[in-house]
Enzyme design. Structure first.
Site, PDB file in Angstrom:
ATOM      1  N   LEU A  20       0.817  -1.334  -0.051  1.00 43.09           N
ATOM      2  CA  LEU A  20      -0.037   0.087   0.112  1.00 43.09           C
ATOM      3  C   LEU A  20       0.872   1.318  -0.075  1.00 43.09           C
ATOM      4  O   LEU A  20       0.447   2.208  -0.165  1.00 43.09           O
ATOM      5  CB  LEU A  20      -0.851   0.007   1.153  1.00 43.09           C
ATOM      6  CG  LEU A  20      -1.999  -1.163   1.054  1.00 43.09           C
ATOM      7  CD1 LEU A  20      -2.636  -1.420   2.634  1.00 43.09           C
ATOM      8  CD2 LEU A  20      -3.000  -0.985   0.068  1.00 43.09           C
ATOM      9  N   LYS A  70      15.070  -6.773   3.836  1.00 43.28           N
ATOM     10  CA  LYS A  70      15.342  -5.986   4.915  1.00 43.28           C
ATOM     11  C   LYS A  70      16.825  -5.888   5.010  1.00 43.28           C
ATOM     12  O   LYS A  70      17.476  -4.962   5.555  1.00 43.28           O
ATOM     13  CB  LYS A  70      14.473  -5.586   5.918  1.00 43.28           C
ATOM     14  CG  LYS A  70      13.377  -4.969   5.550  1.00 43.28           C
ATOM     15  CD  LYS A  70      12.298  -4.705   6.738  1.00 43.28           C
ATOM     16  CE  LYS A  70      10.912  -3.931   6.498  1.00 43.28           C
ATOM     17  NZ  LYS A  70      10.138  -3.687   7.384  1.00 43.28           N
ATOM     18  N   ASP A 106      11.035   2.431  11.291  1.00 41.07           N
ATOM     19  CA  ASP A 106       9.921   1.410  11.750  1.00 41.07           C
ATOM     20  C   ASP A 106      10.010   1.767  13.205  1.00 41.07           C
ATOM     21  O   ASP A 106       8.883   1.917  13.659  1.00 41.07           O
ATOM     22  CB  ASP A 106      10.157  -0.154  11.549  1.00 41.07           C
ATOM     23  CG  ASP A 106      10.045  -0.776  10.414  1.00 41.07           C
ATOM     24  OD1 ASP A 106       9.055   0.158   9.462  1.00 41.07           O
ATOM     25  OD2 ASP A 106      10.563  -1.598   9.793  1.00 41.07           O
ATOM     26  N   GLY A 134      11.696 -10.435  13.005  1.00 39.97           N
ATOM     27  CA  GLY A 134      12.050  -9.130  12.623  1.00 39.97           C
ATOM     28  C   GLY A 134      11.427  -7.802  12.885  1.00 39.97           C
ATOM     29  O   GLY A 134      11.990  -6.989  13.281  1.00 39.97           O
ATOM     30  N   ARG A 154       6.549 -17.870  20.692  1.00 42.69           N
ATOM     31  CA  ARG A 154       6.258 -19.392  20.576  1.00 42.69           C
ATOM     32  C   ARG A 154       7.706 -20.123  20.691  1.00 42.69           C
ATOM     33  O   ARG A 154       7.900 -21.143  21.497  1.00 42.69           O
ATOM     34  CB  ARG A 154       5.863 -19.520  19.219  1.00 42.69           C
ATOM     35  CG  ARG A 154       5.364 -21.155  18.703  1.00 42.69           C
ATOM     36  CD  ARG A 154       4.608 -21.242  17.521  1.00 42.69           C
ATOM     37  NE  ARG A 154       5.628 -20.519  16.315  1.00 42.69           N
ATOM     38  CZ  ARG A 154       5.003 -20.521  15.149  1.00 42.69           C
ATOM     39  NH1 ARG A 154       3.829 -21.077  14.730  1.00 42.69           N
ATOM     40  NH2 ARG A 154       5.875 -19.928  14.257  1.00 42.69           N
ATOM     41  N   THR A 155       8.836 -19.768  20.121  1.00 38.49           N
ATOM     42  CA  THR A 155      10.020 -20.341  20.343  1.00 38.49           C
ATOM     43  C   THR A 155      10.753 -19.521  21.377  1.00 38.49           C
ATOM     44  O   THR A 155      11.232 -18.311  20.953  1.00 38.49           O
ATOM     45  CB  THR A 155      10.807 -20.415  18.932  1.00 38.49           C
ATOM     46  OG1 THR A 155       9.871 -20.716  17.865  1.00 38.49           O
ATOM     47  CG2 THR A 155      12.113 -21.251  18.862  1.00 38.49           C
ATOM     48  N   LYS A 158      14.540 -17.817  20.654  1.00 36.69           N
ATOM     49  CA  LYS A 158      14.410 -16.636  20.044  1.00 36.69           C
ATOM     50  C   LYS A 158      14.380 -15.428  20.671  1.00 36.69           C
ATOM     51  O   LYS A 158      14.896 -14.245  20.738  1.00 36.69           O
ATOM     52  CB  LYS A 158      13.788 -16.631  18.770  1.00 36.69           C
ATOM     53  CG  LYS A 158      14.254 -17.288  17.418  1.00 36.69           C
ATOM     54  CD  LYS A 158      13.137 -17.751  16.389  1.00 36.69           C
ATOM     55  CE  LYS A 158      12.741 -16.441  15.842  1.00 36.69           C
ATOM     56  NZ  LYS A 158      11.468 -16.803  14.706  1.00 36.69           N
ATOM     57  N   TYR A 226      -2.430  -5.243  10.138  1.00 35.68           N
ATOM     58  CA  TYR A 226      -3.261  -4.244   9.614  1.00 35.68           C
ATOM     59  C   TYR A 226      -4.236  -4.856   8.605  1.00 35.68           C
ATOM     60  O   TYR A 226      -4.774  -4.262   8.216  1.00 35.68           O
ATOM     61  CB  TYR A 226      -2.790  -2.905   9.266  1.00 35.68           C
ATOM     62  CG  TYR A 226      -1.639  -3.126   8.198  1.00 35.68           C
ATOM     63  CD1 TYR A 226      -2.038  -3.385   6.640  1.00 35.68           C
ATOM     64  CD2 TYR A 226      -0.369  -2.922   8.489  1.00 35.68           C
ATOM     65  CE1 TYR A 226      -0.928  -3.440   5.936  1.00 35.68           C
ATOM     66  CE2 TYR A 226       0.624  -3.169   7.471  1.00 35.68           C
ATOM     67  CZ  TYR A 226       0.240  -3.343   6.382  1.00 35.68           C
ATOM     68  OH  TYR A 226       1.275  -3.606   5.428  1.00 35.68           O
ATOM     69  N   GLY A 247      -2.841  -1.584  13.591  1.00 36.66           N
ATOM     70  CA  GLY A 247      -1.743  -1.623  12.954  1.00 36.66           C
ATOM     71  C   GLY A 247      -1.143  -0.602  11.723  1.00 36.66           C
ATOM     72  O   GLY A 247      -0.216  -0.601  11.528  1.00 36.66           O
TER      73      GLY A 247
HETATM   74  P1  ATR Z   1       8.643 -10.597  10.893  1.00 38.82           P
HETATM   75  O1  ATR Z   1       9.581 -10.226  10.145  1.00 38.82           O
HETATM   76  O2  ATR Z   1       7.032 -10.398  10.472  1.00 38.82           O
HETATM   77  O3  ATR Z   1       8.489 -10.504  12.338  1.00 38.82           O
HETATM   78  P2  ATR Z   1       9.342 -13.210  11.435  1.00 38.82           P
HETATM   79  O4  ATR Z   1      10.853 -12.689  11.544  1.00 38.82           O
HETATM   80  O5  ATR Z   1       9.267 -14.361  10.456  1.00 38.82           O
HETATM   81  O6  ATR Z   1       8.597 -12.215  10.572  1.00 38.82           O
HETATM   82  O7  ATR Z   1       8.889 -13.414  12.862  1.00 38.82           O
HETATM   83  C1  ATR Z   1       7.479 -14.022  13.067  1.00 38.82           C
HETATM   84  C2  ATR Z   1       7.109 -14.146  14.476  1.00 38.82           C
HETATM   85  O8  ATR Z   1       5.793 -14.481  14.544  1.00 38.82           O
HETATM   86  C3  ATR Z   1       7.940 -14.979  15.075  1.00 38.82           C
HETATM   87  O9  ATR Z   1       7.917 -14.635  16.731  1.00 38.82           O
HETATM   88  C4  ATR Z   1       6.927 -16.059  15.111  1.00 38.82           C
HETATM   89  O10 ATR Z   1       7.343 -17.321  16.241  1.00 38.82           O
HETATM   90  P3  ATR Z   1       8.395 -18.296  16.294  1.00 38.82           P
HETATM   91  O11 ATR Z   1       9.945 -17.451  16.493  1.00 38.82           O
HETATM   92  O12 ATR Z   1       8.063 -19.014  17.201  1.00 38.82           O
HETATM   93  O13 ATR Z   1       8.460 -18.927  14.729  1.00 38.82           O
HETATM   94  C5  ATR Z   1       5.784 -15.483  15.378  1.00 38.82           C
HETATM   95  N1  ATR Z   1       4.704 -16.571  14.868  1.00 38.82           N
HETATM   96  C6  ATR Z   1       4.272 -16.790  13.452  1.00 38.82           C
HETATM   97  N2  ATR Z   1       3.232 -17.552  13.573  1.00 38.82           N
HETATM   98  C7  ATR Z   1       2.796 -17.925  14.833  1.00 38.82           C
HETATM   99  C8  ATR Z   1       1.741 -18.550  15.317  1.00 38.82           C
HETATM  100  N3  ATR Z   1       0.690 -19.217  14.553  1.00 38.82           N
HETATM  101  N4  ATR Z   1       1.682 -18.711  16.733  1.00 38.82           N
HETATM  102  C9  ATR Z   1       2.418 -18.164  17.464  1.00 38.82           C
HETATM  103  N5  ATR Z   1       3.642 -17.113  16.814  1.00 38.82           N
HETATM  104  C10 ATR Z   1       3.868 -17.139  15.742  1.00 38.82           C
END
Ligand code: ATR
Length: 282
Positions: A20, A70, A106, A134, A154-155, A158, A226, A247
């Site tokens: 957009l 990026k 950002d 990111g 989730r992880t 990280k 968003y 967002g």
């Molecule tokens: P971005 O640049 O948009 O932040 P990214 O670097 O791939 O994209 O990060 C995605 C984030 O969304 C991560 O924190 C990911 O969690 P993991 O590190 O465990 O992968 C989180 N994420 C994506 N899908 C998710 C889900 N269904 N439930 C919980 N966390 C999710």
């Protein structure tokens, strides 16, 4: 206005057709009658090198950078601003005397949208940040006025890495890391701000079971997703009587900051916002 006299601005990414930013920036450029055209450039990762090798022939004055480039654009920059180095990613390229400056709007864009749209002052506040990717990283760099930031991911590994790095960089804020699902309701009770940076809730993906009910009634719930305009997280927060921060604000303010850096003109925020929201609704 002759097309040949127009200076080129744009955005590179893969995919790019959904972006957009062209609508937002071209509406602002037209409103101020500035001699620029903002174009989407679809650059697949394999062609990034070629894009920058031919960059100087293209009369490009400035660029936004989006997924997945990026970080990948960094080696092509002649210099990086402090924000871009801290975030470790570039979302804005400024061309000055044929040199490419990698910048990042950002974190500041997010903070401005929080302050201007939700009158939220981060100073001394407790924040829960969902995600450690990111987008979380970019926003976390801007949270160094908060007293405490809990990164839930989730992880877990990280989140731990990110918190460690941020504790090293910013001494006045305490960053802690926990698992998204195994965390203490006490955190939620004392939080002033909850920020979702994960893609949960995007395109109606199912939201994890978050203990929103523990948040205090004064807490602000912010989602950087968003699409849809009102995510399931924001809907759920509203139902609980909590304040929400949408967002599109970050998208608008990061764009406005880039616009000023390229053109030297204050971005016409209302024009950009109107066009952005119209595009998002369609
Ligand atoms: P971005 O640049 O948009 O932040 P990214 O670097 O791939 O994209 O990060 C995605 C984030 O969304 C991560 O924190 C990911 O969690 P993991 O590190 O465990 O992968 C989180 N994420 C994506 N899908 C998710 C889900 N269904 N439930 C919980 N966390 C999710």
């Amino acid at each position: 206005m002759k097309k040949s006299r127009l200076k080129i601005l744009g955005i590179i990414g893969d995919p790019i057709s959904h972006s957009l930013s062209p609508i937002m920036h071209n509406s602002a450029l037209a409103h101020l009658k500035l001699p620029y055209l903002y174009m989407p450039f679809h650059v697949v990762p394999d062609k990034l090198d070629e894009f920058f090798k031919t960059f100087k022939k293209r009369n490009i004055h400035g660029l936004n950078v989006t997924i997945p480039h990026k970080q990948a654009v960094i080696p092509y920059m002649d210099s990086l601003t402090k924000q871009a180095s801290l975030i470790g990613a570039v979302n804005t390229i400024i061309v000055k005397n044929k040199k490419l400056i990698g910048d990042n709007t950002d974190a500041q864009g997010y903070l401005e949208s929080l302050a201007k749209q939700s009158q939220f002052d981060l100073h001394g506040k407790r924040v829960i940040l969902l995600g450690a990717g990111g987008a979380a990283r970019a926003i976390a760099i801007g949270l160094n006025q908060a007293s405490e930031v809990l990164i839930l991911n989730r992880t877990l590994a990280k989140a731990i890495d990110l918190a460690q790095e941020l504790n090293f960089k910013f001494k006045q804020t305490h960053f802690a890391a926990y698992s998204l699902t195994k965390n203490n309701p006490q955190f939620w009770k004392h939080a002033d701000l909850l920020i979702n940076t994960t893609s949960m809730g995007m395109k109606n993906k199912k939201l994890a079971d978050l203990p929103l009910k523990f948040l205090s009634k004064q807490a602000l719930v912010s989602d950087i997703v968003y699409t849809p305009l009102e995510t399931s997280l924001l809907k759920q927060a509203k139902k609980l009587g909590l304040k929400t921060h949408p967002g599109w604000g970050m998208l608008l303010y990061q764009g406005a900051l880039s616009f000023k850096k390229w053109t030297g003109h204050e971005a016409p925020l209302e024009v950009m916002k109107k066009n952005l929201l119209e595009a998002l609704k369609n």
